[in-house]
Design an enzyme around this catalytic site. Structure first.
Site, PDB file in Angstrom:
ATOM      1  NE  ARG A 195      -3.699   2.148   2.593  1.00  0.00           N
ATOM      2  CZ  ARG A 195      -3.851   2.871   3.712  1.00  0.00           C
ATOM      3  NH1 ARG A 195      -3.191   2.525   4.808  1.00  0.00           N
ATOM      4  NH2 ARG A 195      -4.646   3.906   3.739  1.00  0.00           N
ATOM      5  CG  HIS A 237      -1.096   5.329  -0.453  1.00  0.00           C
ATOM      6  ND1 HIS A 237      -1.755   5.878   0.629  1.00  0.00           N
ATOM      7  CD2 HIS A 237      -1.959   4.433  -0.988  1.00  0.00           C
ATOM      8  CE1 HIS A 237      -2.962   5.327   0.732  1.00  0.00           C
ATOM      9  NE2 HIS A 237      -3.096   4.441  -0.227  1.00  0.00           N
ATOM     10  CG  ASN A 293      -0.214   8.882   2.522  1.00  0.00           C
ATOM     11  OD1 ASN A 293      -0.598   7.856   1.969  1.00  0.00           O
ATOM     12  ND2 ASN A 293       0.310   9.895   1.854  1.00  0.00           N
ATOM     13  CG  HIS A 341      -8.248  -3.580  -1.757  1.00  0.00           C
ATOM     14  ND1 HIS A 341      -9.268  -2.743  -2.167  1.00  0.00           N
ATOM     15  CD2 HIS A 341      -7.174  -2.763  -1.559  1.00  0.00           C
ATOM     16  CE1 HIS A 341      -8.834  -1.495  -2.205  1.00  0.00           C
ATOM     17  NE2 HIS A 341      -7.575  -1.482  -1.843  1.00  0.00           N
TER      18      HIS A 341
END
Length: 288
Positions: A23, A27, A55, A153
């Site tokens: 992740r 990001h 974040n 996910h």
């Protein structure tokens, strides 16, 4: 090898970190490209990406700092924080049994990190399909990449805050999102997110196999059990729905190989090379 050895030593004891590192890499790449800008700390004059709401739930910064310090001991000033993050994310996923993908190295680290940019650039869990497609298109990613990268996910957890409006206040009238399976919604309300103000409880994104990289996430989408609106959005279009069905009923190796290709594309977004940026000594601060 330094990164891989460190990952092999520590990730089996903390497998949830694989999802966190994946992740974080995502990001990072969505804001100014894959330049490790997400790793920079805020200063007295600047709110860094870390401070942005998307974040604030990132984990694994200390993991990256520790492996970077080992690399610096071996070859100081050679390997960027951006490469370190990209390799650590790949290796962590592989170590928990997920797919392996190629990570070309040579990225350099950015000098700018801005929380407002992170807030506007990182796709929101409340996005509908057109918003997701627009967001991905600005990064050179297409509808296939959207379906496949959403498959990340299949591991990890999410906080109730990211989706509780689907349970308690979908249209601002105290209602539930009708696209969410009502039995699943009832279970979440009863056992996980027990009120609309819960911001800390964590929920498995792929219940039953949230530490296993598999197609369980897509199976849940077919049952209308994706946690986020952005997950449910993938079922609102014939093209994305067809892709999901083929992933669910195809061999898991097909998902792995296709996911790997999309991760390779993600890892090349707006990379800094040559004399652009710098090789940070400490991932949290720019070189003085």
């Amino acid at each position: 090898m330094i990164i891989l050895d460190f990952v092999k030593e520590h990730i089996p004891n903390a497998p949830a970190l694989a999802a966190s590192l994946l992740r974080m890499h995502f990001h990072d790449c969505f804001v100014r490209g894959c330049d490790a800008s997400v790793l920079l700390d805020s200063t007295s004059t600047n709110q860094a990406e870390k401070a942005a709401i998307p974040n604030q739930t990132l984990r694994g910064f200390d993991f990256i700092d520790r492996v970077k310090s080992l690399i610096e001991e071996e070859c100081p000033g050679v390997v960027s924080c951006a490469d370190t993050l990209a390799l650590a994310a790949r290796d962590a996923v592989a170590v928990i049994g997920g797919p392996f993908w190629r990570v070309p190295t040579g990225r350099r680290d950015g000098l700018i990190s801005n929380s407002a940019e992170a807030l506007s650039e990182i796709p929101s869990p409340s996005f509908n399909l057109s918003a997701l497609l627009n967001s991905f298109a600005t990064k050179g990613l297409d509808i296939t990449d959207l379906v496949l990268l959403s498959g990340a996910h299949t591991i990890g957890v999410a906080s109730c805050r990211a989706f509780s409006n689907r349970l308690y206040n979908f249209t601002g009238k105290g209602d539930e999102d009708p696209s969410l399976d009502r039995f699943y919604a009832a279970n979440l309300k009863q056992n996980k997110c027990k009120n609309s103000t819960d911001k800390t409880t964590l929920v498995e994104m792929d219940p039953g196999s949230f530490r296993t990289f598999d197609v369980g996430y897509y199976r849940n989408l077919l049952k209308r059990r994706g946690l986020f609106q952005s997950d449910a959005a993938l079922m609102t279009d014939a093209t994305t729905k067809e892709a999901i069905v083929s992933l669910v009923y195809g061999p898991v190796e097909m998902f792995f190989s296709q996911f790997a290709l999309s991760m390779e594309k993600l890892g090349t977004i707006q990379v800094l090379t040559g004399s652009s940026g710098e090789i940070r000594r400490n991932c949290a601060v720019v070189n003085s």
